[in-house]
Design an enzyme around this catalytic site. Structure first.
Site, PDB file in Angstrom:
ATOM      1  N   CYS A   4      63.904 -60.035 -13.312  1.00 25.95           N
ATOM      2  CA  CYS A   4      62.690 -59.765 -14.080  1.00 25.95           C
ATOM      3  C   CYS A   4      62.282 -58.304 -13.986  1.00 25.95           C
ATOM      4  O   CYS A   4      61.577 -57.797 -14.856  1.00 25.95           O
ATOM      5  CB  CYS A   4      61.546 -60.659 -13.611  1.00 25.95           C
ATOM      6  SG  CYS A   4      61.105 -60.446 -11.873  1.00 25.95           S
TER       7      CYS A   4
ATOM      8  N   SER B 192      62.543 -52.505  -4.697  1.00 29.91           N
ATOM      9  CA  SER B 192      61.856 -53.595  -5.393  1.00 29.91           C
ATOM     10  C   SER B 192      60.391 -53.280  -5.606  1.00 29.91           C
ATOM     11  O   SER B 192      59.810 -52.455  -4.903  1.00 29.91           O
ATOM     12  CB  SER B 192      61.978 -54.894  -4.584  1.00 29.91           C
ATOM     13  OG  SER B 192      63.324 -55.301  -4.450  1.00 29.91           O
TER      14      SER B 192
END
Length: 425
Positions: free
Chosen positions: A50, A106
């Site tokens: 995503c 991340s």
């Protein structure tokens, strides 16, 4: 031949661009083979989550060709990718892969799910036959480093993930979840983590909707939840105070019309919706409705930033582990560059040995004394092995190439006193 990493992520592009270059699991193998069939790359693997789409590949040509391939394969105008992609080569590519696998790149610093996603990326490429020695070696080093980071630092301690951030955001809207119902769309790992965090917060009821009822039931059973099909969502949507979606669908699952009907049935009681899928599961137009708080994965950044500070010290240690591994990787690459030379040297020596051995066997067959034959064999091998290196090092010395002479002494571990040293003494 070089190793490259090229990608687009949450720091370089917003969701409207990222969703256009996302690869669904069902199309991954075909994409890998397409890149190889068009001679874009020698080896290739694709990571698509995503928050990022990254392509790890080896090729002889310009790495920029992979951007053209993405543009063509995903039917995206090249201009839309200008300025939002990044690329790394060689050791820098491996360093980037290590950072990604360790959770250092991340949105949620240190989040653990990314390692499993990279392992899946490797497994899919291996199954498709698009991996070779270069990528295989890189991935093994990446997995080893990520394991060290997890075991030697505290970066994975505290429940900080997209799933955790999602529930934290829901609590900002509904401070007490004990009276609320959550509709979770999807049955993957992220949704499972969301369900776990919701249960920990005392959520009243959970409904799990999935394309496959069996998978929905399997997940629902873990949390005493209700399982339904995606097609049943309109009938249950009005019950949901919280809707969190994360599927691999290429088209929106929940539209504005369905949400409007649910709001009417709820008498316009507010709904919190979080779409953490890429491409999006909930139509963007839903945000136009007054009684809906709609967020996407990009909106989790503020929640997540608070947790980054608590993991910065662990991240610093993780970076040191990575740099240590990169030093070894570069050392191994330099050593590998000598392999062909060593192979050629061995072949030459074996050829000389075979020639001398053949002579020795002929002499033995003619009745020569074994001791004499062995002595001749030893002399012959010594002379043959020494001839070319001796001639080359003498020539190098005559040409003033003392660096070669010193290398010769170093390679054969020779303790030699140079003439000029003897004279000075």
């Amino acid at each position: 031949m070089a190793l490259f990493a090229l990608g687009i992520n949450h720091t370089t592009a917003d969701i409207s661009v990222r969703e256009k270059v996302a690869f669904a699991p069902s199309e991954m193998e075909a994409a890998l083979l397409d890149a190889q069939e068009h001679n874009i790359v020698e080896e290739i693997s694709i990571l698509s989550t995503c928050n990022r789409t990254e392509i790890y590949f080896e090729c002889q040509q310009e790495a920029d060709r992979i951007v053209d391939w993405i543009s063509t394969y995903k039917s995206v105008e090249p201009e839309q990718l200008n300025g939002v992609t990044y690329s790394y080569a060689g050791a820098d590519a491996v360093r980037h892969m290590m950072k990604v696998a360790s959770g250092l790149d991340s949105m949620v610093l240190g989040e653990p799910q990314i390692l499993g996603q990279i392992k899946s990326c490797y497994a899919v490429a291996k199954e498709a036959g698009s991996l070779g020695g270069v990528l295989h070696d890189a991935f093994q080093r990446v997995f080893s480093v990520a394991k060290r980071v997890r075991s030697e630092t505290a970066i994975g301690e505290n429940p900080v993930s997209v799933a955790y951030a999602a529930v934290s955001l829901a609590r900002q809207i509904f401070s007490d979840l004990k009276q609320d119902t959550a509709l979770l769309i999807g049955a993957g790992e992220t949704i499972e983590l969301v369900a776990r965090h919701l249960v920990e917060q005392g959520i009243k009821k959970i409904i799990v909707a999935n394309r496959t009822l069996e998978n929905a039931r399997e997940l629902a059973a873990q949390f005493s939840a209700e399982a339904i099909l995606l097609a049943d969502i309109p009938s249950f949507l009005h019950q949901a105070d919280i809707v969190i979606a994360s599927t691999a669908s290429q088209l929106p699952i929940l539209g504005k019309g369905a949400v409007e009907q649910a709001l009417k049935a709820r008498k316009h009681k507010p709904m919190f919706m979080l779409d953490i899928a890429v491409p999006r599961d909930i139509e963007a137009q839903v945000d136009e409705l007054a009684d809906v708080f709609l967020y996407t994965v990009d909106d989790l950044k503020e929640v997540i930033d608070e947790n980054k500070r608590s993991r910065e010290q662990a991240a610093q240690i993780a970076h040191e582990i990575i740099e240590e591994s990169i030093v070894q990787y570069e050392r191994d690459l330099r050593a590998f560059s000598a392999v062909n030379a060593i192979k050629a040297f061995r072949q030459n020596m074996e050829s000389l040995s075979s020639s001398e051995l053949e002579k020795a066997l002929k002499n033995l067959n003619r009745g020569a004394e074994a001791e004499e034959v062995l002595q001749q064999l030893a002399r012959g091998l010594t002379n043959k092995f020494m001839h070319l290196p001796s001639a080359q090092v003498k020539k190098a010395s005559a040409d003033g190439r003392q660096d070669i002479v010193r290398s010769f002494q170093h390679i054969f571990d020779l303790d030699v006193v140079n003439p000029d040293q003897t004279e000075s003494e």
